[in-house]
Design a protein around this motif. Structure first.
Motif, short mmCIF file in Angstrom:
data_model
loop_
_atom_site.label_atom_id
_atom_site.label_comp_id
_atom_site.label_asym_id
_atom_site.label_seq_id
_atom_site.Cartn_x
_atom_site.Cartn_y
_atom_site.Cartn_z
N LYS A 125 -1.36 48.97 57.19
CA LYS A 125 -0.54 49.92 56.68
C LYS A 125 -1.15 50.10 55.26
CE LYS A 125 3.34 50.41 59.70
NZ LYS A 125 5.01 50.77 59.66
N THR A 126 -1.72 49.06 54.72
CA THR A 126 -2.05 49.03 53.25
C THR A 126 -3.53 48.85 53.18
OG1 THR A 126 -1.50 46.62 52.95
CG2 THR A 126 0.38 48.37 52.59
N PHE A 127 -4.01 49.20 51.97
CA PHE A 127 -5.40 48.93 51.50
C PHE A 127 -5.57 48.88 49.98
CE2 PHE A 127 -5.54 53.34 51.31
CZ PHE A 127 -6.56 53.80 50.49
N LYS A 128 -6.56 48.38 49.39
CA LYS A 128 -6.88 48.23 47.98
C LYS A 128 -7.95 49.11 47.72
CE LYS A 128 -4.07 44.70 46.21
NZ LYS A 128 -4.15 43.35 45.30
N VAL A 129 -8.30 49.73 46.50
CA VAL A 129 -9.64 50.08 46.33
C VAL A 129 -10.34 49.60 45.13
CG1 VAL A 129 -10.49 52.17 45.13
CG2 VAL A 129 -8.45 52.57 46.82
N THR A 130 -11.39 49.25 45.27
CA THR A 130 -12.08 48.41 44.11
C THR A 130 -13.23 49.15 43.77
OG1 THR A 130 -11.52 46.12 45.01
CG2 THR A 130 -13.56 46.33 43.55
N ILE A 131 -13.28 49.59 42.48
CA ILE A 131 -14.42 50.20 41.71
C ILE A 131 -15.18 49.51 41.08
CG2 ILE A 131 -14.76 52.37 40.41
CD1 ILE A 131 -11.91 53.41 41.42
N VAL A 132 -16.65 49.46 41.18
CA VAL A 132 -17.47 48.45 40.47
C VAL A 132 -18.51 49.74 39.68
CG1 VAL A 132 -19.34 47.00 40.72
CG2 VAL A 132 -17.40 47.05 42.43
N PRO A 133 -18.22 49.62 38.50
CA PRO A 133 -19.11 50.32 37.59
C PRO A 133 -20.70 49.74 37.34
CG PRO A 133 -17.75 49.27 36.22
CD PRO A 133 -17.30 48.92 37.68
N GLU A 134 -21.62 50.66 37.40
CA GLU A 134 -22.84 50.41 37.16
C GLU A 134 -23.56 51.29 36.20
OE1 GLU A 134 -27.03 49.63 39.65
OE2 GLU A 134 -25.50 51.21 40.33
N ILE A 135 -23.80 50.85 34.97
CA ILE A 135 -24.60 51.67 33.90
C ILE A 135 -26.10 51.83 34.52
CG2 ILE A 135 -25.51 51.90 31.63
CD1 ILE A 135 -22.63 51.98 31.60
N THR A 136 -26.57 53.13 34.35
CA THR A 136 -27.85 53.56 35.10
C THR A 136 -28.68 54.14 33.95
OG1 THR A 136 -26.96 55.64 35.58
CG2 THR A 136 -26.96 53.93 37.20
N GLY A 137 -28.13 54.55 32.81
CA GLY A 137 -29.00 55.20 31.68
C GLY A 137 -27.98 55.44 30.53
N GLY A 138 -28.82 55.38 29.45
CA GLY A 138 -28.36 55.86 28.11
C GLY A 138 -29.35 56.15 27.17
N SER A 139 -28.93 55.96 25.93
CA SER A 139 -30.06 56.22 24.53
C SER A 139 -29.34 55.29 23.67
CB SER A 139 -30.01 57.49 24.14
OG SER A 139 -28.92 57.94 23.64
N SER A 140 -30.17 55.10 22.46
CA SER A 140 -29.77 54.51 21.33
C SER A 140 -28.56 55.02 20.69
CB SER A 140 -30.92 54.35 20.24
OG SER A 140 -31.27 55.46 19.85
N ARG A 141 -28.15 56.42 21.01
CA ARG A 141 -27.04 57.09 20.48
C ARG A 141 -25.87 56.93 21.10
NH1 ARG A 141 -28.05 59.95 15.67
NH2 ARG A 141 -30.03 60.58 15.52
N CYS A 142 -25.93 55.98 22.39
CA CYS A 142 -24.59 55.78 22.84
C CYS A 142 -23.71 54.88 22.27
CB CYS A 142 -24.96 55.32 24.23
SG CYS A 142 -25.59 56.34 25.51
#
Length: 159
Positions: A125-142
């Motif tokens: 009846k229950t569950f958990k959500v796991t969210i795993v972030p992954e940076i894929t791109g950017g610039s020196s201005r980030c």
């Protein structure tokens, strides 16, 4: 070495989600995760979503048996190239206002998780959500990696 390794991004694990009998008996036609307030001002990134797998990381198998529900890609703007205050959100739309929103207003994203949710709910009846972030791109201005990629996530089921 990936960008995610450089930044050592923390995963987000939800509190335990409890459903009513209707959802528990898998009597839903579709299930979605709704991401509100998604930040897209700096880096581009992916949010990998796992159900009932609190230990998931970027090396985890992306299979339904492992609770993998899918990925939410976010195309970032790459940081600010203007002067001070250039990328500050100055306008939020209001009823009757025909101007476009500022380009950096936080976004809404949707991920359909129907089959994975059915799989992890079998007998539970229950569950958990796991969210795993992954940076894929950017610039020196980030600027620094966002501490918070989204404001909130909700689970929506449809009859």
């Amino acid at each position: 070495m990936s960008l995610a390794d450089l930044f050592k991004l923390p995963s987000h694990v939800s509190k335990r989600c409890r459903f009513n009998t209707h959802v528990f008996e898998n009597e839903f036609a579709r299930a979605d995760l709704h991401f509100f307030g998604v930040d897209h001002a700096t880096y581009s990134y992916n949010l990998h979503v796992f159900l009932n797998n609190e230990d998931a990381d970027l090396n985890s198998d992306r299979t339904i048996e492992n609770g993998y529900a899918g990925v939410v890609p976010v195309f970032g703007h790459g940081g600010c190239y203007g002067g001070s205050g250039h990328c500050c959100v100055k306008h939020m739309s209001r009823a009757g206002d025909r101007r476009r929103d500022h380009p950096l207003v936080k976004a809404f994203k949707r991920l359909t998780i129907t089959e994975t949710l059915r799989h992890v709910l079998s007998g539970k009846k229950t569950f958990k959500v796991t969210i795993v972030p992954e940076i894929t791109g950017g610039s020196s201005r980030c600027d620094a990696v966002p501490a918070k990629y989204f404001d909130r996530v909700t689970v929506v089921t449809y009859d």
